[in-house]
Design a protein around this motif. Sequence first.
Motif, PDB file in Angstrom:
ATOM      1  N   SER A  60     -19.076  -7.331   5.063  1.00 58.13           N
ATOM      2  CA  SER A  60     -18.937  -5.913   5.414  1.00 58.13           C
ATOM      3  C   SER A  60     -17.542  -5.389   5.119  1.00 58.13           C
ATOM      4  O   SER A  60     -17.356  -4.197   4.899  1.00 58.13           O
ATOM      5  CB  SER A  60     -19.269  -5.705   6.901  1.00 58.13           C
ATOM      6  OG  SER A  60     -18.412  -6.497   7.722  1.00 58.13           O
ATOM      7  N   GLU A  61     -16.537  -6.298   5.076  1.00 54.70           N
ATOM      8  CA  GLU A  61     -15.161  -5.858   4.829  1.00 54.70           C
ATOM      9  C   GLU A  61     -14.861  -5.660   3.348  1.00 54.70           C
ATOM     10  O   GLU A  61     -13.806  -5.137   2.991  1.00 54.70           O
ATOM     11  CB  GLU A  61     -14.161  -6.878   5.398  1.00 54.70           C
ATOM     12  CG  GLU A  61     -14.244  -7.090   6.892  1.00 54.70           C
ATOM     13  CD  GLU A  61     -15.315  -8.098   7.271  1.00 54.70           C
ATOM     14  OE1 GLU A  61     -15.505  -8.343   8.467  1.00 54.70           O
ATOM     15  OE2 GLU A  61     -15.964  -8.655   6.344  1.00 54.70           O
ATOM     16  N   TYR A  62     -15.760  -6.100   2.469  1.00 58.62           N
ATOM     17  CA  TYR A  62     -15.555  -5.942   1.023  1.00 58.62           C
ATOM     18  C   TYR A  62     -15.922  -4.522   0.615  1.00 58.62           C
ATOM     19  O   TYR A  62     -16.915  -3.980   1.107  1.00 58.62           O
ATOM     20  CB  TYR A  62     -16.427  -6.948   0.262  1.00 58.62           C
ATOM     21  CG  TYR A  62     -16.436  -6.739  -1.238  1.00 58.62           C
ATOM     22  CD1 TYR A  62     -15.392  -7.205  -2.019  1.00 58.62           C
ATOM     23  CD2 TYR A  62     -17.483  -6.061  -1.864  1.00 58.62           C
ATOM     24  CE1 TYR A  62     -15.391  -7.001  -3.392  1.00 58.62           C
ATOM     25  CE2 TYR A  62     -17.481  -5.858  -3.227  1.00 58.62           C
ATOM     26  CZ  TYR A  62     -16.439  -6.330  -3.987  1.00 58.62           C
ATOM     27  OH  TYR A  62     -16.428  -6.122  -5.338  1.00 58.62           O
ATOM     28  N   PRO A  63     -15.159  -3.892  -0.269  1.00 57.65           N
ATOM     29  CA  PRO A  63     -14.012  -4.413  -1.008  1.00 57.65           C
ATOM     30  C   PRO A  63     -12.657  -4.165  -0.355  1.00 57.65           C
ATOM     31  O   PRO A  63     -11.625  -4.463  -0.959  1.00 57.65           O
ATOM     32  CB  PRO A  63     -14.099  -3.649  -2.327  1.00 57.65           C
ATOM     33  CG  PRO A  63     -14.620  -2.308  -1.920  1.00 57.65           C
ATOM     34  CD  PRO A  63     -15.586  -2.568  -0.792  1.00 57.65           C
ATOM     35  N   GLY A  64     -12.651  -3.614   0.851  1.00 55.98           N
ATOM     36  CA  GLY A  64     -11.392  -3.217   1.459  1.00 55.98           C
ATOM     37  C   GLY A  64     -10.431  -4.350   1.724  1.00 55.98           C
ATOM     38  O   GLY A  64      -9.323  -4.377   1.196  1.00 55.98           O
ATOM     39  N   THR A  65     -10.845  -5.310   2.576  1.00 56.17           N
ATOM     40  CA  THR A  65      -9.898  -6.357   3.000  1.00 56.17           C
ATOM     41  C   THR A  65     -10.449  -7.763   2.858  1.00 56.17           C
ATOM     42  O   THR A  65      -9.813  -8.720   3.313  1.00 56.17           O
ATOM     43  CB  THR A  65      -9.502  -6.133   4.470  1.00 56.17           C
ATOM     44  OG1 THR A  65     -10.681  -6.150   5.292  1.00 56.17           O
ATOM     45  CG2 THR A  65      -8.780  -4.800   4.644  1.00 56.17           C
ATOM     46  N   ALA A  66     -11.604  -7.922   2.268  1.00 53.79           N
ATOM     47  CA  ALA A  66     -12.176  -9.262   2.129  1.00 53.79           C
ATOM     48  C   ALA A  66     -12.848  -9.411   0.773  1.00 53.79           C
ATOM     49  O   ALA A  66     -13.414  -8.451   0.246  1.00 53.79           O
ATOM     50  CB  ALA A  66     -13.191  -9.541   3.238  1.00 53.79           C
ATOM     51  N   PRO A  67     -12.799 -10.605   0.191  1.00 51.87           N
ATOM     52  CA  PRO A  67     -13.440 -10.843  -1.104  1.00 51.87           C
ATOM     53  C   PRO A  67     -14.917 -11.177  -0.921  1.00 51.87           C
ATOM     54  O   PRO A  67     -15.370 -11.481   0.184  1.00 51.87           O
ATOM     55  CB  PRO A  67     -12.683 -12.067  -1.628  1.00 51.87           C
ATOM     56  CG  PRO A  67     -12.367 -12.824  -0.376  1.00 51.87           C
ATOM     57  CD  PRO A  67     -12.077 -11.798   0.679  1.00 51.87           C
ATOM     58  N   PRO A  68     -15.692 -11.149  -1.993  1.00 51.82           N
ATOM     59  CA  PRO A  68     -17.052 -11.682  -1.923  1.00 51.82           C
ATOM     60  C   PRO A  68     -17.008 -13.196  -1.678  1.00 51.82           C
ATOM     61  O   PRO A  68     -16.082 -13.871  -2.132  1.00 51.82           O
ATOM     62  CB  PRO A  68     -17.634 -11.377  -3.317  1.00 51.82           C
ATOM     63  CG  PRO A  68     -16.726 -10.358  -3.912  1.00 51.82           C
ATOM     64  CD  PRO A  68     -15.377 -10.607  -3.323  1.00 51.82           C
ATOM     65  N   VAL A  69     -17.983 -13.692  -0.963  1.00 47.31           N
ATOM     66  CA  VAL A  69     -18.179 -15.142  -0.866  1.00 47.31           C
ATOM     67  C   VAL A  69     -19.022 -15.544  -2.074  1.00 47.31           C
ATOM     68  O   VAL A  69     -20.023 -14.889  -2.368  1.00 47.31           O
ATOM     69  CB  VAL A  69     -18.903 -15.522   0.444  1.00 47.31           C
ATOM     70  CG1 VAL A  69     -19.142 -17.028   0.506  1.00 47.31           C
ATOM     71  CG2 VAL A  69     -18.074 -15.078   1.650  1.00 47.31           C
ATOM     72  N   TYR A  70     -18.626 -16.587  -2.786  1.00 45.81           N
ATOM     73  CA  TYR A  70     -19.328 -16.881  -4.031  1.00 45.81           C
ATOM     74  C   TYR A  70     -19.623 -18.353  -4.220  1.00 45.81           C
ATOM     75  O   TYR A  70     -19.004 -19.225  -3.600  1.00 45.81           O
ATOM     76  CB  TYR A  70     -18.525 -16.368  -5.225  1.00 45.81           C
ATOM     77  CG  TYR A  70     -17.301 -17.191  -5.572  1.00 45.81           C
ATOM     78  CD1 TYR A  70     -17.375 -18.239  -6.497  1.00 45.81           C
ATOM     79  CD2 TYR A  70     -16.073 -16.929  -4.974  1.00 45.81           C
ATOM     80  CE1 TYR A  70     -16.261 -18.994  -6.821  1.00 45.81           C
ATOM     81  CE2 TYR A  70     -14.955 -17.672  -5.301  1.00 45.81           C
ATOM     82  CZ  TYR A  70     -15.054 -18.704  -6.226  1.00 45.81           C
ATOM     83  OH  TYR A  70     -13.941 -19.454  -6.530  1.00 45.81           O
ATOM     84  N   GLN A  71     -20.590 -18.630  -5.079  1.00 46.10           N
ATOM     85  CA  GLN A  71     -20.920 -19.978  -5.521  1.00 46.10           C
ATOM     86  C   GLN A  71     -21.051 -19.958  -7.039  1.00 46.10           C
ATOM     87  O   GLN A  71     -21.624 -19.024  -7.604  1.00 46.10           O
ATOM     88  CB  GLN A  71     -22.242 -20.469  -4.902  1.00 46.10           C
ATOM     89  CG  GLN A  71     -22.217 -20.586  -3.397  1.00 46.10           C
ATOM     90  CD  GLN A  71     -23.580 -20.945  -2.833  1.00 46.10           C
ATOM     91  OE1 GLN A  71     -24.573 -20.987  -3.564  1.00 46.10           O
ATOM     92  NE2 GLN A  71     -23.643 -21.193  -1.542  1.00 46.10           N
ATOM     93  N   LEU A  72     -20.522 -20.986  -7.681  1.00 45.62           N
ATOM     94  CA  LEU A  72     -20.678 -21.164  -9.122  1.00 45.62           C
ATOM     95  C   LEU A  72     -21.696 -22.271  -9.334  1.00 45.62           C
ATOM     96  O   LEU A  72     -21.421 -23.433  -9.008  1.00 45.62           O
ATOM     97  CB  LEU A  72     -19.345 -21.526  -9.771  1.00 45.62           C
ATOM     98  CG  LEU A  72     -18.227 -20.479  -9.641  1.00 45.62           C
ATOM     99  CD1 LEU A  72     -16.915 -21.041 -10.168  1.00 45.62           C
ATOM    100  CD2 LEU A  72     -18.594 -19.204 -10.388  1.00 45.62           C
TER     101      LEU A  72
END
Length: 319
Positions: A60-72
């Motif tokens: 919920s904080e993205y894009p303001g103060t948090a990045p996306p959580v990601y998997q490669l």
Amino acid sequence: MAEEENESNQRQSEEIEAMAAIYGEEWCVIDENAKIFCIRVTDFMDDPKWTLCLQVMLPSEYPGTAPPVYQLNAPWLKGHERAELSNSLEEIYVQNIGECILYQWVEKIRDALIQKSQRTEPDDTEVKNKTEEEEVEFEDEPILDNPPENPVKTLDLKISETPPETEELPPVAHGVPITDRRSTFQAHVAPVVCPEQVKLVLSKLYENKKIASATHNIYAYRIFCEDKQTFLQDCEDDGETAAGGRLLHLMEILNVKNVLVVVSRWYGGILLGPDRFKHINNCARNILVEKNFTNTPDEPPKTSGGKKKVKKDKKKNEH
């Protein structure tokens, strides 16, 4: 706090719509409520040698103060290659805190796959035997106290104004119409280098009786000012609430410059809901790609973290 959350939700929605318009079938919705998405990235569109799936969850904080959580996710991705690619994505985030970065991430991954394809040939045996997928989650990143502001200016334009005669009318191209439930959408595009040319193109389009009779003529433009290294940009809803801002956001993500896009919609009597935004963006993307406006930028896309100025008239909502 509620206002910041609403702004984050709006910016996320615009980015999701833009990504779906840009990548089509490569973009997949895993869980819409949890905002989990997956995109298949390849080195080349026709005959890919290397493929990787990027899975992201938007907090919920993205894009303001948090990045996306990601998997490669790729059976061949491990060790140094995984660490190097992860570091590249995290560096993009740190350099663009407060901005939408999914497009930059995808294209960074594609660049890495292209480089890998040029260096090596895939080992079919290894790819087939290696079935276990490794996963890496985004670790906490430092938040910059003063993230750099993107230099973006807006300018009010009134179509009713008499266009200047000193500027040359740029060539105007028209896209292939999209029809859905009796509503028709058609994009028009022209290269522009100054606001005066924007007015000229708009006036020229409105000389066409069919375009002038459209229920909505949504437009957005981006002009790069070389001397100040800033973008002059603006958009118009023309009664299709929020459509202009979404169109401009798509252009920002594609990092196009010196171009005006107008999307005409002829309403057919049946409400389309959110599908209308999809058609508007798809029309715009198709003509920008067709006319090679997406091939010009040499820099990573820059998007405005602030609110965009959207001019509206007396018509409201969808009709």
